[in-house]
Motif scaffolding. Structure first.
Motif: not given
Ligand code: MN
Length: 193
Positions: A1-4, A35-39, A42-49
């Protein structure tokens, strides 16, 4: 999880009666958290991480944009308030407001009117361009002036979830009351002129 979700810089009841503990618990604890959980999902394993949240907002669309921007917008919004706010601007930002709107009170009135007249859900923003010129913008849904290269200084959330528990349908009354908890020390720190 990138964001908290960061802890708020005040207790949940500290902004009463302007924003109740219940609204903080639902709005920050549930809506913003979702919103943060959804984010994160969605970004797990993608370039957005590997990307900053601001760059994610600037380079995404659709559902990813909505959840990234709503995460950013809510952290920004809730960190603008303080139970011992300094409720008038000073220094270069105060001068820029008076230059643009003639008086601080006139700026406040235009800002609230902009939020009041925004149809549906969204945000009203005070923002600055690269030359320090100010503007007020109404943005629908998750809209954020970052994507136009502007610097956000202040945001009021006009989604019904922001005020319906405490104010029912009285959006303009809620927006007026927010002025008593906006800490202009925080807003000024975002203005680099
Ligand atoms: Mn909200």
């Amino acid at each position: 999880m990138k964001y908290t979700l960061p802890a708020l810089p005040y207790p949940e009841h500290a902004l009463e009666p302007v924003i109740s503990r219940e609204t903080i618990q639902i709005h920050y604890g549930k809506h913003a958290q979702t919103y943060l959980n959804n984010l994160n999902d969605m970004i797990a394993g993608t370039e957005y991480e590997d990307m900053s949240l601001e760059d994610t907002i600037r380079s995404s669309a659709g559902s990813l944009f909505n959840n990234a921007a709503q995460t950013w917008n809510h952290i920004f919004y809730f960190n603008t308030f303080s139970p011992d706010a300094r409720i008038v601007p000073q220094g270069s930002l105060a001068h820029a407001i008076v230059r643009h709107w003639e008086t601080f009170e006139n700026f406040q009135e235009v800002f609230v009117q902009t939020g009041k007249s925004l149809f549906g859900s969204g945000w009203v923003w005070l923002c600055s361009d690269d030359a320090g010129h100010l503007g007020i913008r109404a943005e629908s849904n998750a809209g954020n002036p970052l994507i136009e290269g502007l610097t956000p200084l202040l945001a009021f959330d006009v989604w019904e979830h922001a005020y319906y528990i405490d104010y029912r349908n009285r959006r303009d009354n809620h927006l007026q009351q927010l002025w008593s908890i906006v800490d202009w020390r925080v807003v000024e720190s975002r203005y680099k002129f």
